[in-house]
Motif scaffolding. Sequence first.
Motif, mmCIF file in Angstrom:
data_model
loop_
_atom_site.group_PDB
_atom_site.id
_atom_site.type_symbol
_atom_site.label_atom_id
_atom_site.label_comp_id
_atom_site.label_asym_id
_atom_site.label_seq_id
_atom_site.Cartn_x
_atom_site.Cartn_y
_atom_site.Cartn_z
ATOM 1 N N VAL B 59 0.836 -1.205 0.000
ATOM 2 C CA VAL B 59 0.000 0.000 0.000
ATOM 3 C C VAL B 59 0.862 1.242 0.000
ATOM 4 O O VAL B 59 1.859 1.344 0.718
ATOM 5 C CB VAL B 59 -0.986 0.035 1.195
ATOM 6 C CG1 VAL B 59 -0.279 -0.069 2.538
ATOM 7 C CG2 VAL B 59 -1.857 1.308 1.147
ATOM 8 N N HIS B 60 0.464 2.160 -0.844
ATOM 9 C CA HIS B 60 1.005 3.512 -0.778
ATOM 10 C C HIS B 60 -0.129 4.411 -0.319
ATOM 11 O O HIS B 60 -1.202 4.427 -0.930
ATOM 12 C CB HIS B 60 1.507 3.971 -2.150
ATOM 13 C CG HIS B 60 1.532 5.461 -2.289
ATOM 14 N ND1 HIS B 60 0.660 6.159 -3.097
ATOM 15 C CD2 HIS B 60 2.288 6.389 -1.655
ATOM 16 C CE1 HIS B 60 0.898 7.453 -2.972
ATOM 17 N NE2 HIS B 60 1.871 7.623 -2.120
ATOM 18 N N SER B 61 0.073 5.114 0.783
ATOM 19 C CA SER B 61 -0.955 6.059 1.230
ATOM 20 C C SER B 61 -0.500 7.476 0.919
ATOM 21 O O SER B 61 -0.940 8.076 -0.055
ATOM 22 C CB SER B 61 -1.234 5.882 2.725
ATOM 23 O OG SER B 61 -2.045 6.910 3.206
ATOM 24 N N LEU B 62 0.399 8.022 1.735
ATOM 25 C CA LEU B 62 0.829 9.410 1.552
ATOM 26 C C LEU B 62 2.340 9.495 1.759
ATOM 27 O O LEU B 62 3.011 8.483 1.891
ATOM 28 C CB LEU B 62 0.091 10.317 2.543
ATOM 29 C CG LEU B 62 -1.431 10.366 2.408
ATOM 30 C CD1 LEU B 62 -2.052 10.983 3.646
ATOM 31 C CD2 LEU B 62 -1.860 11.148 1.169
ATOM 32 N N ASN B 65 3.079 9.500 6.218
ATOM 33 C CA ASN B 65 2.351 8.681 7.189
ATOM 34 C C ASN B 65 2.670 7.185 7.109
ATOM 35 O O ASN B 65 1.954 6.375 7.693
ATOM 36 C CB ASN B 65 0.839 8.901 7.011
ATOM 37 C CG ASN B 65 0.324 8.335 5.696
ATOM 38 O OD1 ASN B 65 1.089 8.006 4.810
ATOM 39 N ND2 ASN B 65 -0.988 8.244 5.591
ATOM 40 N N VAL B 69 0.727 4.194 8.993
ATOM 41 C CA VAL B 69 -0.077 3.217 8.244
ATOM 42 C C VAL B 69 0.393 1.810 8.607
ATOM 43 O O VAL B 69 -0.415 0.917 8.891
ATOM 44 C CB VAL B 69 0.035 3.464 6.719
ATOM 45 C CG1 VAL B 69 -0.572 2.308 5.932
ATOM 46 C CG2 VAL B 69 -0.649 4.771 6.346
#
Lengths: 394, 292
Positions: B59-62, B65, B69
């Motif tokens: 997963v790449h969020s931001l 963060n 995460v």
Amino acid sequence: MTLEVLEGSKAVSDVIGLCKPDVISAYPITPQTHIVENLSEMVADGKLKAEYIRVESEHSAASACLGASLTGARTYTATTSQGLLLMLEVLYNISALRLPVVLTCANRAISSPLNIWCDHQDAITLRDTGWIQLFAEDIQEAVDMHIQAYKIGEDKRVMLPVVISMDGFLLTHTFEPVEVPSEEDVDRFLPKYNPKYFLTTKNPMTFGSFAEPDKYMEARYILNEVLNQSKVVIAEVARDFKDAFGRFGGDLVEEYNTKDADIVLVGMGSIISTMKEVTDELRKRNNRIGVLKIRSFRPFPDKEIVSCLKDKKKVIVVEKAISLGFGSILASEIKSVLYNSGAAPRVDSFIAALGGRDISKETINKIIEKSMTEKVDLEFVDLNRDILPEDFSE
Amino acid sequence: MSDNILASGHTACAGCGEALGIKLILNAAGPNIIVANATGCSEIFSSRYPESAWGIPWVHSLFENTAAVASGIEAALKVLGRESEANVIAQGGDGGMADIGFGALSGMFERGHNILAITLDNEAYMNTGVQRSGLTPLGARTTTSPPGELSWGNITPKKDMPQIAVAHGVSYVATATVAYFKDLEKKIKKALTIKGPKYIQVLVPCPLGWQHDPSLTIRVSKLAVETCIYPLIEIENGKLTNVVKVTSKKPVEEYLKLQGRYKHLFGREGANEHLAKIQAIADENAKRYGLV
């Protein structure tokens, strides 16, 4: 039905406990603290089997919920005001990743000046984030809304996060007789969270890709469509809740004595109770006046608003937030849905109670009187011109 | 090496040290891993929709963060009884982990999450066009620390992230680089045997940002170690337990002169003083960690 006199925060944390989130992550901020303190106690006492992540910021609280939700956990966080603003970037990300995180916003004003009291400027900032935004009128509705929030958000047709706004102090720190449902009833109403896609080595998937201009707009289009389509589920869940628990606070909106009304007051949150009392009294004196409660601010109940307001003589919107450099937000949105419907009752717009200034029944009466005698494009209710610098004192 | 967890066909530049680093790291760690990735080159070259180079749940969020995460992922695995399913890795560049994501990383460390945090250290914000970060070394040219009439490049030494991790009580802290790939693999495997937070910082040359020929990535990486500019160390429970020894310590010029980002330090009047400062950092590293 057993009624208990409970503080709003206690009632909400009790009901969150019944919704059995797997992961809670929060950062303290007034007036949200009692909620997360109560939940900490429940975890400490073993009454709630959850991982409680005591993060170093609201940005991380939202991010931890994002990671946990994407791993298949039911998640919860609560915040307000500056904390909500610090989360903002993550909140956009959560909705676009289609994660049904539930967040309680104990509505509070935004700095500067620093102010810990209630208005809706914080939650209104989420307007364009893709979250479902529900506003609770009283503690009982806040309790009921949290159960509904998980059911709505986790519905396969929706898969979106939900923020429940409950007015800071006015609902979080006051006591009312409320019913917190039984564990069995909540279990029956709210099935276990069972997402179709999540982070697992059994089915490795990539989440959070980047999209070039030929793909990005479609992603945003889908998000907008899904959010709009969630109206059906919000209404459905409200009705199912009524069947299961016997209480109904409205679906997207609640109409209160609006059918025969010439004048309708519109608002969100705890102000609705005051509006209902005032209009009850006015009705005794043969005034045909009602109240429209906006329960779901996003998705915006456009059809419901038009259907309720189109034949009215006057609509009076009282709201606790402002778009600086423009004016009212809720009233503007109401005007915008009425405009193209071909029906345009006069909409008067009042900004009130910023930073927790009290709204009494007298205030509401005064607003109605003013609206009866003149057209009010934008009025700051109870503005004290005596303390304004000379340049601003008219 | 078995199947690559980072598949070929991604869009990293030729000679990208970061892509190589990730491949080595994940092949050593995987396939039972879940990766949270910060915004940056690695995310961009690997995840252009609808393609993906990742053979593991990712997963790449931001940007800032990633460690938070990952904290959520780890907590969820724990509470859902899936702890044995996967090791959790939080990875990002020096900007994502040590600058903008530093608060989240610090929180992840002090809360004791069972996560391996990896900084892919290419010493500047490469994805946005080579701007200075807190891990940009002394004297390096970046687009926001350019040399000029009054400037000799970046005016500060690198933030000492490994020691900051140690100060958090992180029980396994290590540095590595792509040229020493066996050492890197060994450290990843070892880290994953330890419960709790782990921190590994991997020097990954960036031909574009460091302005060296793409064919020199391994040579530059090797010289960073041989000059003692980038000591390869392991610190366990606060104690230095292992270093990669340097048999013949080379002068820093040998490392610097291969890279355009240090070009202004050669052939300009007054440069020697600045070269001496960089040499002093290398000498101090050698002494501090007993590298020679």
